[in-house]
Design a protein around this motif. Structure first.
Motif, PDB file in Angstrom:
ATOM      1  N   THR A  71       0.823  -1.207   0.000  1.00  0.00           N
ATOM      2  CA  THR A  71       0.000   0.000   0.000  1.00  0.00           C
ATOM      3  C   THR A  71       0.857   1.255   0.000  1.00  0.00           C
ATOM      4  N   PHE A  72       2.006   1.190   0.651  1.00  0.00           N
ATOM      5  CA  PHE A  72       2.897   2.344   0.760  1.00  0.00           C
ATOM      6  C   PHE A  72       4.266   1.985   0.177  1.00  0.00           C
ATOM      7  N   PHE A  73       4.885   2.970  -0.464  1.00  0.00           N
ATOM      8  CA  PHE A  73       6.189   2.784  -1.084  1.00  0.00           C
ATOM      9  C   PHE A  73       7.132   3.907  -0.662  1.00  0.00           C
ATOM     10  N   ALA A  74       8.400   3.577  -0.547  1.00  0.00           N
ATOM     11  CA  ALA A  74       9.434   4.596  -0.414  1.00  0.00           C
ATOM     12  C   ALA A  74       9.863   4.990  -1.817  1.00  0.00           C
ATOM     13  N   ALA A  75       9.938   6.269  -2.066  1.00  0.00           N
ATOM     14  CA  ALA A  75      10.249   6.755  -3.409  1.00  0.00           C
ATOM     15  C   ALA A  75      11.656   6.346  -3.827  1.00  0.00           C
ATOM     16  N   GLY A  76      11.829   6.134  -5.127  1.00  0.00           N
ATOM     17  CA  GLY A  76      13.160   5.883  -5.652  1.00  0.00           C
ATOM     18  C   GLY A  76      14.026   7.131  -5.548  1.00  0.00           C
ATOM     19  N   TYR A  77      15.312   6.952  -5.749  1.00  0.00           N
ATOM     20  CA  TYR A  77      16.201   8.104  -5.625  1.00  0.00           C
ATOM     21  C   TYR A  77      17.415   7.956  -6.536  1.00  0.00           C
ATOM     22  N   LYS A  78      18.046   9.106  -6.807  1.00  0.00           N
ATOM     23  CA  LYS A  78      19.257   9.183  -7.616  1.00  0.00           C
ATOM     24  C   LYS A  78      20.311   9.927  -6.805  1.00  0.00           C
ATOM     25  N   LEU A  79      21.411   9.257  -6.503  1.00  0.00           N
ATOM     26  CA  LEU A  79      22.470   9.841  -5.692  1.00  0.00           C
ATOM     27  C   LEU A  79      23.729  10.020  -6.533  1.00  0.00           C
ATOM     28  N   LEU A  80      24.308  11.202  -6.455  1.00  0.00           N
ATOM     29  CA  LEU A  80      25.567  11.493  -7.143  1.00  0.00           C
ATOM     30  C   LEU A  80      26.562  11.992  -6.111  1.00  0.00           C
ATOM     31  N   GLY A  81      27.738  11.401  -6.109  1.00  0.00           N
ATOM     32  CA  GLY A  81      28.768  11.819  -5.159  1.00  0.00           C
ATOM     33  C   GLY A  81      30.142  11.662  -5.767  1.00  0.00           C
ATOM     34  N   GLY A  82      31.111  12.284  -5.141  1.00  0.00           N
ATOM     35  CA  GLY A  82      32.462  12.183  -5.668  1.00  0.00           C
ATOM     36  C   GLY A  82      33.509  12.543  -4.634  1.00  0.00           C
ATOM     37  N   ARG A  83      34.712  12.050  -4.898  1.00  0.00           N
ATOM     38  CA  ARG A  83      35.857  12.330  -4.034  1.00  0.00           C
ATOM     39  C   ARG A  83      37.042  12.717  -4.910  1.00  0.00           C
ATOM     40  N   LEU A  84      37.680  13.818  -4.584  1.00  0.00           N
ATOM     41  CA  LEU A  84      38.853  14.309  -5.297  1.00  0.00           C
ATOM     42  C   LEU A  84      40.014  14.375  -4.318  1.00  0.00           C
ATOM     43  N   GLY A  85      41.159  13.828  -4.725  1.00  0.00           N
ATOM     44  CA  GLY A  85      42.279  13.796  -3.799  1.00  0.00           C
ATOM     45  C   GLY A  85      43.620  13.918  -4.496  1.00  0.00           C
ATOM     46  N   PHE A  86      44.635  14.012  -3.664  1.00  0.00           N
ATOM     47  CA  PHE A  86      46.017  14.100  -4.151  1.00  0.00           C
ATOM     48  C   PHE A  86      46.883  13.235  -3.249  1.00  0.00           C
ATOM     49  N   MET A  87      47.647  12.327  -3.876  1.00  0.00           N
ATOM     50  CA  MET A  87      48.526  11.436  -3.134  1.00  0.00           C
ATOM     51  C   MET A  87      49.952  11.626  -3.631  1.00  0.00           C
ATOM     52  N   LYS A  88      50.896  11.751  -2.678  1.00  0.00           N
ATOM     53  CA  LYS A  88      52.281  12.042  -3.051  1.00  0.00           C
ATOM     54  C   LYS A  88      53.237  11.382  -2.066  1.00  0.00           C
ATOM     55  N   ASP A  89      54.296  10.739  -2.601  1.00  0.00           N
ATOM     56  CA  ASP A  89      55.374  10.203  -1.782  1.00  0.00           C
ATOM     57  C   ASP A  89      56.459  11.255  -1.644  1.00  0.00           C
ATOM     58  N   ILE A  90      56.815  11.552  -0.386  1.00  0.00           N
ATOM     59  CA  ILE A  90      57.879  12.529  -0.102  1.00  0.00           C
ATOM     60  C   ILE A  90      58.872  11.848   0.828  1.00  0.00           C
ATOM     61  N   LYS A  91      59.953  11.324   0.238  1.00  0.00           N
ATOM     62  CA  LYS A  91      60.949  10.542   0.970  1.00  0.00           C
ATOM     63  C   LYS A  91      60.252   9.387   1.689  1.00  0.00           C
ATOM     64  N   HIS A  92      60.298   9.355   3.028  1.00  0.00           N
ATOM     65  CA  HIS A  92      59.690   8.247   3.770  1.00  0.00           C
ATOM     66  C   HIS A  92      58.204   8.467   4.053  1.00  0.00           C
TER      67      HIS A  92
END
Length: 697
Positions: free
Chosen positions: A627-648
């Protein structure tokens, strides 16, 4: 779409992919991949489920794999987003720390918590003897990888109709590394962790302290968790490995309660308000307090090149308190158990393989007192109960590598479980026992590897799941000794492989599961949970995952990956009469018919990386009558990063956004809720940022 159509479509897809793959592979040119890339050929993805320890291409089972990089695509605070990238698996978080986890429809019997999915942590049972799993005790950083076996796993993992999840701690590289991390974000999110890892020829160890807290999106959704864990492996000799895994977790999270559709539309951030004589969630200070200590010890011993044994024992102690809208529960839980697995490997010119056999035993004790709740304080004692449960499983499995690249698995387990129930107050009712008849659960699977890049498989397995402790003694406080186990047979066929030299990989499965005596949750007029058997359900579906990893712009990008997971669920009540209403043919409660998750992962040679994810989830019924429904949904997400080795040092700085489109939706619905209070609104657009710093000694 019915089973015949599903199977016909799948076999047509197998034939088409195989034909095209042969044409393309012959003309493809192999290219080197950058060392920064995390892409791995499907034939190199090794899984441990069903004691296979072999590549997915040679594994006749449907297993979802989450590596460390798959987990690290999101905010590093919850497993929910990463788990939901796997087809056929759904994880919900009604508020921070309040998890639900389901595989192929097992959510229908979980109004809260995790049931009917059995968890192992470093090969030691993590789900207790009564069938409950406190996954929310685990900090995100305590898990380095997951494997999720879909469907009944009774041949090696005992009774169950949902699935099995294998959790692994992070593994240390050679040398000693110290890692510091921190994260902060919307709605008061804050977390810090310290991890020390050491790897050598004699030892591999990971020690972790982690703290996480949040104010939550809604009122009455604050959360705090502190966890200390230690996972070690000592290589005491060439033949012997001793493992010690232990943690202590102190978890607190508030529970806001469900809202009606009108309440959610008016103010999605409110907690459940007072109604009539019933107080609201804020006034009753509804929350969960959980302090748990867990210790497991294992020994793995190689007798010779053919014989290996691994034996584990564990113990756990939990102090649990739960002030709710209706009452105040206090529990003292104690459990212990063990598991032993012996393998014998054999080989010949025509046939080789291995035999696996062993057993598992679990015992659990719960002392449970239910009091009145007076604004978050303990009031008059209402019930004083004691529950003891023990279960054991004896299992065996044979794997045969047959001629012409056929792989056959035949296994089965013998399972027994008993409950002993005793009420001391308000009157001593005398012991009540629920003894379930022993049952044998077989599984047969066959895989044919068509070439080095493509395989097809099929399996038949028997599922059987006894009620959990919270179903035998639900929040109505009445012992439910008439609840029967659910049981059924699961059929599945699938294909997995790659074309274009591993540029395009795919994993597609179709299944049909007929379940009898399905356990479903119901609510009393006062809002208490209870459970009943619903007759029969029909659960059919398709699960697919396609990954595209083009070798383009290699001077700029070390890795480029686009992937899509699709889940189709045709889950329905087959025979279900509720009171005088026939609900046969209705959709299974809480299950979305269609789910699509798509992702983009880019890693540049300069160290920049991007992870973007789009999730479409179809509307789903929240009551058995649809009789009752939870509405559908559209989710958009993102992650932006920077990774760097500096000596040890290794520096990783990142920031991200969840629900970028500011979608209004409910994640974790209260199924069959009284007063139509089904909905738990999820956060709107929210942001986070953090960093980790590693130092290698």
């Amino acid at each position: 779409m019915r089973l015949k159509t599903i199977l016909f479509t799948l076999f047509l897809s197998i034939g088409f992919i195989y034909a095209k793959g042969q044409d393309v592979i012959k003309g493809s040119v192999s290219q080197e991949r950058s060392q920064l890339s995390d892409t791995v050929a499907l034939s190199q993805v090794t899984v441990v489920g069903y004691q296979n320890n072999r590549s997915l291409l040679e594994t006749p089972a449907t297993i979802g794999v989450l590596k460390n990089t798959d987990l690290q695509r999101f905010s590093n605070t919850s497993f929910v987003s990463a788990v939901n990238t796997l087809p056929g698996v759904r994880m919900e978080e009604r508020s921070p720390g309040s998890y639900r986890f389901s595989v192929r429809g097992s959510l229908v019997r979980s109004p809260f918590g995790i049931r009917n999915v059995k968890f192992y942590w470093n090969d030691i049972p993590f789900t207790d003897a009564g069938g409950n799993t406190y996954l929310n005790l685990m900090d995100f950083n305590a898990i380095g990888a997951m494997e999720i076996i879909k469907g009944p796993g009774g041949s090696l993992y005992g009774a169950g109709t949902g699935g099995t999840a294998l959790l692994q701690s992070p593994v240390a590289a050679q040398g000693t590394t110290i890692q510091l991390g921190s994260i902060a974000g919307s709605y008061g999110l804050f977390g810090v962790h310290t991890m020390v890892q050491s790897g050598s020829e004699k030892m591999n160890a990971t020690a972790l302290y982690a703290h996480q807290e949040s104010d939550g999106y809604r009122k009455q959704t604050a959360m705090r968790r502190d966890m200390v864990s230690l996972s070690t492996r000592f290589f005491s000799s060439e033949n012997r490995t001793i493992s010690v895994n232990t943690f202590y977790s102190d978890l607190y999270y508030q529970t806001p309660g469900g809202l009606t559709k009108a309440q959610m539309d008016a103010d999605p951030r409110q907690a459940r308000p007072a109604a009539g004589v019933n107080k609201g969630a804020e006034e009753q200070k509804a929350a969960v307090f959980n302090k748990t200590f867990n210790l497991g010890v294992s020994q793995e011993y190689d007798f010779n090149a053919n014989w290996t044994n691994k034996t584990s024992v564990y113990g756990t102690i939990t102090q649990f308190e739960n002030p709710t809208l209706r009452n105040y529960d206090k529990r003292t839980e104690q459990g212990f158990g063990g598991r032993t697995v012996t393998q014998y490997r054999f080989g010949g010119e025509a046939i080789k393989g291995k035999i696996v056999f062993g057993g598992e035993f679990q015992y659990g004790y719960t002392g449970l007192q239910t009091y009145g709740n007076r604004n978050g304080k303990v009031d008059t004692l209402q019930y004083n109960d004691e529950i003891r449960v023990n279960q054991y499983t004896i299992f065996a499995q044979t794997e045969l590598d047959l001629p012409h690249h056929f792989f056959l698995t035949i296994g089965g387990s013998y399972n027994k479980q008993n409950y002993n129930l005793l009420r001391f107050y308000p009157e001593n009712s005398g012991p009540q026992n629920r003894h379930f008849n022993p049952i044998f659960l077989p599984r047969v699977a066959l895989l044919k590897q068509l070439n080095s890049n493509l395989s097809v498989f099929g399996s038949i397995s028997y599922g059987y799941s006894t009620p959990t402790t919270d179903e035998i003694r639900p929040s109505t406080a009445a012992f439910n000794t008439s609840l029967n186990p659910e049981k059924g047979i699961n059929y599945e066929i699938g294909t997995r492989g790659s074309i274009l030299g591993d540029i395009l990989t795919f994993d597609i499965t179709a299944f049909s599961f007929g379940l009898h005596e399905t356990i479903v949750s119901r609510r009393t007029e006062a809002g208490a949970d209870f459970y009943t058997n619903s007759g029969k359900t029909s659960q059919q579906g398709i699960e697919s995952r396609i990954v595209f990893q083009p070798h383009i712009l290699q001077n700029a990008f070390a890795s480029t990956r686009v992937w899509t997971s699709y889940t189709y669920n045709d889950f329905r009540f087959k025979e279900y009469v509720q009171s005088s209403t026939d609900l046969s043919g209705k959709q299974l409660t809480g299950i979305a018919p269609n789910i699509v998750v798509t992702g983009l992962d880019l890693v540049s040679t300069m160290g920049l990386y991007l992870n973007a994810t789009f999730n479409y989830t179809d509307k789903l019924p929240v009551d058995d009558a649809n009789t009752f429904f939870a509405a559908g949904y559209k989710l958009l997400g993102g992650r932006l990063g920077f990774m760097k080795d500096i000596k040890h040092f290794n520096l990783n700085v990142f920031g991200g956004v969840d629900n970028l489109l500011d979608e209004k939706y409910s994640l974790g619905n209260d199924l069959n809720a009284v007063g139509n209070r089904f909905y738990n609104p999820a956060p709107g657009r929210n942001f986070y940022g953090g960093l980790t710093l590693k130092y290698k000694i």
